[in-house]
Design a protein around this motif. Structure first.
Motif, PDB file in Angstrom:
ATOM      1  N   LEU A 265       0.866  -1.172   0.000  1.00  0.00           N
ATOM      2  CA  LEU A 265       0.000   0.000   0.000  1.00  0.00           C
ATOM      3  C   LEU A 265       0.899   1.216   0.000  1.00  0.00           C
ATOM      4  O   LEU A 265       1.752   1.373   0.872  1.00  0.00           O
ATOM      5  N   ALA A 266       0.715   2.091  -0.994  1.00  0.00           N
ATOM      6  CA  ALA A 266       1.612   3.230  -1.148  1.00  0.00           C
ATOM      7  C   ALA A 266       0.844   4.433  -1.682  1.00  0.00           C
ATOM      8  O   ALA A 266      -0.340   4.350  -1.991  1.00  0.00           O
ATOM      9  N   GLY A 267       1.572   5.542  -1.816  1.00  0.00           N
ATOM     10  CA  GLY A 267       1.008   6.758  -2.381  1.00  0.00           C
ATOM     11  C   GLY A 267       0.636   7.759  -1.310  1.00  0.00           C
ATOM     12  O   GLY A 267       0.292   7.391  -0.192  1.00  0.00           O
ATOM     13  N   GLU A 268       0.696   9.045  -1.650  1.00  0.00           N
ATOM     14  CA  GLU A 268       0.388  10.115  -0.708  1.00  0.00           C
ATOM     15  C   GLU A 268      -0.988   9.936  -0.076  1.00  0.00           C
ATOM     16  O   GLU A 268      -1.167  10.155   1.101  1.00  0.00           O
ATOM     17  N   ALA A 269      -1.968   9.540  -0.860  1.00  0.00           N
ATOM     18  CA  ALA A 269      -3.335   9.351  -0.360  1.00  0.00           C
ATOM     19  C   ALA A 269      -3.649   7.876  -0.114  1.00  0.00           C
ATOM     20  O   ALA A 269      -4.815   7.504  -0.001  1.00  0.00           O
ATOM     21  N   GLU A 270      -2.613   7.061  -0.053  1.00  0.00           N
ATOM     22  CA  GLU A 270      -2.753   5.613   0.141  1.00  0.00           C
ATOM     23  C   GLU A 270      -3.673   4.993  -0.914  1.00  0.00           C
ATOM     24  O   GLU A 270      -4.524   4.162  -0.615  1.00  0.00           O
TER      25      GLU A 270
END
Length: 60
Positions: free
Chosen positions: A39-44
């Motif tokens: 799970l990744a990314g600025e906003a998940e």
């Protein structure tokens, strides 16, 4: 335990995410399904499954 192909693919994915300045929040191996969940990314919002053969896909 993840396979060698799975481990290499996970490393490559996490490296690419970090090059794009995207944080990785969750990195989990599921022994039941033998998959790795990322799970990744600025906003998940980036969800990735890595299978034991090293193939991966986005979770939609």
């Amino acid at each position: 335990m993840p396979t060698a192909e799975q481990a290499i693919t996970c490393l490559e994915i996490c490296h690419r995410l970090s090059n794009l300045l995207q944080p990785v929040y969750v990195f989990r191996y599921d022994a039941t399904f033998k998959t790795v969940y990322i799970l990744a990314g600025e906003a998940e919002t980036i969800e990735i499954l890595v299978y034991s053969n090293g193939n991966w896909r986005f979770v939609l």
